[in-house]
Design an enzyme around this catalytic site. Structure first.
Site, short mmCIF file in Angstrom:
data_model
loop_
_atom_site.label_atom_id
_atom_site.label_comp_id
_atom_site.label_asym_id
_atom_site.label_seq_id
_atom_site.Cartn_x
_atom_site.Cartn_y
_atom_site.Cartn_z
N ASP A 127 21.05 28.38 -23.86
CA ASP A 127 19.81 28.04 -23.17
C ASP A 127 18.82 27.47 -24.18
O ASP A 127 18.40 28.17 -25.09
CB ASP A 127 19.25 29.32 -22.53
CG ASP A 127 18.09 29.05 -21.59
OD1 ASP A 127 17.83 29.89 -20.72
OD2 ASP A 127 17.43 28.00 -21.74
N ASP A 147 19.05 21.77 -19.59
CA ASP A 147 18.82 22.58 -20.80
C ASP A 147 19.70 23.83 -20.90
O ASP A 147 19.40 24.72 -21.68
CB ASP A 147 17.34 22.97 -20.89
CG ASP A 147 16.93 23.93 -19.79
OD1 ASP A 147 17.67 24.04 -18.79
OD2 ASP A 147 15.87 24.57 -19.92
N GLU A 148 20.76 23.88 -20.13
CA GLU A 148 21.63 25.06 -20.16
C GLU A 148 23.09 24.63 -20.05
O GLU A 148 23.41 23.71 -19.31
CB GLU A 148 21.40 25.93 -18.92
CG GLU A 148 20.18 26.79 -18.92
CD GLU A 148 20.08 27.48 -17.57
OE1 GLU A 148 21.09 28.02 -17.10
OE2 GLU A 148 18.99 27.44 -16.99
#
Length: 366
Positions: free
Chosen positions: A17, A115-116
């Site tokens: 993350d 974003d992960e």
DNA sequence: GACGGGTTCCATG
DNA sequence: CTCAACAATGGAACCCGTCC
């Protein structure tokens, strides 16, 4: 020979993350603001400060700035911050570069969002310790090469890995081995489970269920009674840290949509016809115009009172003429104005049901 | 019942 | 006297009509 008595080796799944991703990327793009708060915003265009916060650096978060918050509110909490517009393309490019590196450690990678990412590191590591060590190295390299921090969770499934990556932020690394899953999850609030949002949380609160331990003592039948078959079973399994869901390396897009805020609330079709045509043309060019034909279209809207409304339509064959598409979108939007008292604040267009291009010859072939 | 279409709600970031 | 995105996406519940 693989004997059926030998249990399948348990998986090793990491969740990565990126910390305050958009705001951190902006910070690397503006090195002169290295130690200053940055707030990345979606400006709606209604007025200079209208819109919401998309991402904020940790120093701004300490002052109470949160994603989804009106920009004006963030400005009053943290007036010294730099307020920048989102640059989605740039973030996507960097995201791609970062997560592509995961293939050095993992045979399967699922980019869960910009974003992960999840990574199945089972096969490319000799042991749990080996996997953990490689992931820590990955974390350091991302910091060194991109100037960006990330938090990592490592466990044996996606569910626990995701919660683990959130456990220590920023720049955390949390390992949860199988034997510790229950004691790790038990004290956490149910809202930590992905899929338990404000609504579900408040229903659970009424049932006096606050922690995952509280959820775990509920019977399966009670949960199904309260939340339905799918969610009931899912809650039951999740509270035990059970999640067999596989990583999905290439999720194909099922719909494509666009929603925007009107500069002025609209209560007649004439007020939006121009902008609707523009956006419909754009959406067409992004999909059918590139060969991705579709059979379903829809429009949606949010009124000034935050009420929602949507209309959709299916076709037996994919739409091939942009004028027809725009016309259909227009007639769906007409329905918005049957009640002349409603004022529309935001509206959107959606296409879905992607199909392979129709086999007919193109007009140009004749 | 199964299935498909349509709408709304919820969730995530 | 005031705010509330989206270059958004996806899952599921639920309702309803049709077909078998």
């Amino acid at each position: 020979m693989t004997g059926s008595l030998v249990p399948a080796r348990s998986r090793l799944i990491a969740h990565i993350d990126m910390n305050a991703f958009f705001a951190s990327v902006e910070q690397t793009l503006h090195p002169e603001w290295k130690n200053e708060p940055i707030v990345v915003c979606v400006f709606s265009g209604r007025s200079p400060s209208a819109g919401v916060v998309s991402s904020a650096t940790y120093d701004a978060r300490l002052l109470g700035v949160r994603a989804g918050m009106p920009i004006v509110q963030a400005q009053s909490l943290c007036p010294q911050a730099h307020f920048l517009p989102v640059q989605h393309e740039k973030y996507a490019e960097i995201s791609e570069q970062i997560f592509t590196r995961l293939y050095a450690l993992a045979n399967v990678v699922e980019m869960a969002s910009i974003d992960e990412a999840y990574a199945d590191v089972s096969t490319k590591s000799r042991s749990l310790d080996d996997a953990a060590q490689k992931l820590r190295l990955f974390q350091l390299e991302i910091k060194k090469d991109f100037g960006l921090g990330c938090s990592i969770g490592l466990s044996c499934n996606k569910l626990v890995a995701k919660i683990a990556s959130d456990f220590q932020k920023p720049n955390g690394f949390t390992l949860v081995v199988r034997e510790n899953i229950q004691s790790f999850l038990d004290p956490l609030p149910v809202s930590k489970l992905m899929g338990v949002g404000p609504q579900t949380e408040s229903v659970l609160r009424e049932m006096n269920i606050h922690s995952i331990a509280d959820l775990r003592v509920q019977s399966l039948s009670d949960l199904i009674k309260r939340f339905g078959q799918a969610r009931g079973q899912w809650l039951f399994a999740s509270s035990r840290g059970i999640d067999e869901s596989p990583l999905q390396p290439e999720r194909e897009q099922k719909q494509h949509s666009r929603m925007w805020t009107l500069v002025h609330d609209a209560s007649s079709w004439e007020e939006i016809v121009h902008v609707v045509r523009t956006h419909a043309d754009d959406l067409w060019n992004e999909t059918a115009g590139k060969g991705n034909f579709f059979t379903q279209i829809g429009v949606s809207g949010i009124t000034s009172q935050q009420g929602t409304f949507s209309k959709s339509k299916s076709f037996t064959v994919p739409l091939v003429v942009s004028e027809q598409f725009v016309g259909e979108i227009e007639s769906l939007f007409q329905l918005f104005f049957e009640n002349p008292l409603l004022r529309w604040r935001r509206i959107g267009i959606r296409v879905s049901g992607f199909a392979s291009p129709p086999k007919q010859k193109r007009l140009g072939d004749f």
